[in-house]
Design an enzyme around this catalytic site. Sequence first.
Site, short mmCIF file in Angstrom:
data_model
loop_
_atom_site.label_atom_id
_atom_site.label_comp_id
_atom_site.label_asym_id
_atom_site.label_seq_id
_atom_site.Cartn_x
_atom_site.Cartn_y
_atom_site.Cartn_z
CE LYS A 1 35.29 31.00 6.66
NZ LYS A 1 36.48 30.23 7.09
C1 LIG Z 1 36.96 30.62 8.67
C2 LIG Z 1 36.36 30.88 9.98
C3 LIG Z 1 36.97 31.71 10.93
C4 LIG Z 1 38.34 32.26 10.78
O1 LIG Z 1 38.59 32.93 9.59
P1 LIG Z 1 40.08 32.98 9.00
O2 LIG Z 1 39.95 34.07 7.97
O3 LIG Z 1 40.37 31.65 8.38
O4 LIG Z 1 40.99 33.35 10.10
C5 LIG Z 1 36.28 31.98 12.10
N1 LIG Z 1 35.08 31.44 12.35
C6 LIG Z 1 34.47 30.62 11.48
C7 LIG Z 1 33.12 30.09 11.80
C8 LIG Z 1 35.11 30.29 10.28
O5 LIG Z 1 34.52 29.45 9.43
#
Ligand SMILES: *Cc1c(COP(=O)(O)O)cnc(C)c1O
Length: 395
Positions: A186
């Site tokens: 992210k």
């Molecule tokens: C990455 C993501 C998640 C989940 O996040 P994690 O930290 O990987 O559990 C949820 N929704 C979206 C749209 C994402 O891109």
Amino acid sequence: MPGFEIFGDEERKEVQDVLDTGVLFRYGFDQARKGHYKAALFEQELSKRIGSAYSHLCSSGTAALSIALAACGIGAGDEVIVPPFTFIATVEAVLNAGAVPVFAEIDETLCLDPEEIESKLNPRTKAVLPVHMCGSMARIDEIKTLCDQKGLILIEDTCQAVGASYRGKSLGTFGKAGCFSFDPVKTITCGEGGAVVTDDRKVYALADQYADHGHDHIGKDRGLEGHPILGVNYRISELNAAVGVAQLRKLDWILDTQRRNKAAIKDSMSALPGISFRKLPDETGDSATFLSFFLLDEKKARKAVAELASAGVDGCFYWYGNNWHYAKQWEHLHKMNGAARMPVELMANCPDFSKINLPKSDRILGKTISMQIKLSWTDEMMEKRIESIQQVLKG
Ligand SMILES: *Cc1c(COP(=O)(O)O)cnc(C)c1O
């Protein structure tokens, strides 16, 4: 989405602080930790940065979604409107809450279309969970207005759009709760981590309790604090929080760099025939993690994405053709394959997800290519990229 591109001495220093004290737990040990509360510090700084009254840092974005649903009282018997273009985590969180995810189509923002929500509503509908995909925003003001009119709870999945805003207001702060992810890919990362933000003191208190077995964190002695509710362990460790503290302080620099790189590429593509761009309800608020653009149709998009890859333009994603982000490609959802059996009532309430009909989302995603925007591109790399894109797409 590249916090991992820029680890440096700042992250090292924050992690070293934690290792030096030996306290990896975010609560208690007040003497030993020598004033280092990295998770609490991250929460303060996140709230300040995005303008929310409260933040709760937790172990992942998926956890943040589960916590937000629980804290907003969403569970068995409820339906939650979700977009089909997201990451499976959004839908898993709804199912794990015991609620039924109901798909409504996306529009050319690549996010939930507010006009598609109304036809999905029924007396069981409890919440709307839009996802700000690929760094940019849904028509969040219209979605918010609709939720207010219909008495629905709005929870934003802002996992891919930290730092983005709509008309100056941070995404994640429009509804009752907003959810962020700080996983390894992210915009900023804790290694693994997530956060729930809210302006509602009660939602915050429930989130904080639910994420740590119902402990209310009031008073200093863990053995004597209250346990008002049952919960789970979605805690973050101080090591992960420490990485996040350093990353969060780089967020504005990350956004500036992405926006500059994206604008240069987008400008260079604006005169190309047969190319148009994802609709951005507020272009200035875009976090610019991706440049998403449309070809005229699916056939042209499939051809372009293959040619971009062979021309060395890396990081171009065709979501319609892979199984990451589109509900029609999720075999685990289609089969409702859980490790644990789902409650009979939930199974009975869910439609056959292998048969979901989403003609509009098909049409839009069929023509969409998303190019990841990186921080580490040099001027030379940018020039070469722009040149190759021109070669492939000039028609
Ligand atoms: C990455 C993501 C998640 C989940 O996040 P994690 O930290 O990987 O559990 C949820 N929704 C979206 C749209 C994402 O891109």
